[in-house]
Design an enzyme around this catalytic site. Structure first.
Site: not given
Ligand code: GAR
Length: 193
Positions: A12-13, A65, A90, A92-93, A109
């Protein structure tokens, strides 16, 4: 103010960076909902420090889904959500949400798409031996990390230091997501149909 739902499965950053940007007026929006498919993920703890509504819905609790996304859609409508920002979501929509939010779902991403889609994009880039990777913000379509690209920033791979590379990528993510959403919202005001 634009009404955003953040979907997240992880730490969640990126949610936190967007939330700060809304509070500080850098992003002319309000996060009205945090939705996770993983009730134990750290994003839930971060979100509970705010007064944003947090919803944890596990897809396996639904027969399909479509049923899962219809349940999500009900909650999104309750909150008058206009935009969905995927932030480490993580999954697919599917067609249900894509039809309800055409060109209104955004993803971030950690690679220069179309390279290294899916999970562990940073690890994939390092394993491949690329010298430059980066961050992409794009509109979501039915594919995995596909859809029209809105913004990209290149980030050099720190030789032999995966941790430093990941940190550099995350720092960039926290800046370009809010900036890209702000531009998108400014040029596409109004509520979804
Ligand atoms: C982020 O690096 C984001 O870009 C990636 O997951 C991480 C979540 O970090 N997303 C993907 O890989 C999408 N395919 P966070 O939970 O600290 O925001």
């Amino acid at each position: 103010k634009a009404r955003i739902a953040v979907f997240a499965s992880g730490s969640g950053s990126n949610f936190e960076a967007l939330e700060n940007a809304c509070r500080e007026g850098e992003l002319d929006a309000e996060i009205v909902l945090v939705m996770t498919d993983k009730p134990a993920s750290f994003v839930v703890e971060r979100a509970r420090l705010t007064d944003i509504r947090v919803v944890a819905l596990e897809p396996k609790a639904f027969p399909s889904k479509q049923a899962y996304e219809e349940a999500l859609l009900g909650i999104l409508r309750e909150e008058d959500v206009e935009w969905i920002a995927l932030a480490g979501y993580m999954r697919l929509i599917g067609p249900t949400l894509l039809a309800a939010y055409p060109s209104r779902i955004v993803n971030i991403h950690p690679s220069l798409l179309p390279s290294f889609t899916g999970k562990d994009a940073i690890g994939q880039a390092i394993a491949h031996g690329v010298k430059v990777t980066g961050v992409t913000v794009h509109l979501v379509d039915a594919g995995m990390d596909t859809g029209p690209i809105l913004a990209q920033v290149a980030v050099p791979v720190v030789e032999g230091d995966a941790e430093k590379t990941a940190q550099a990528i995350q720092r960039i993510e926290h800046v370009i997501y809010k900036e890209t959403l702000q531009k998108l919202i400014l040029t596409n005001g109004g509520v979804h149909s």
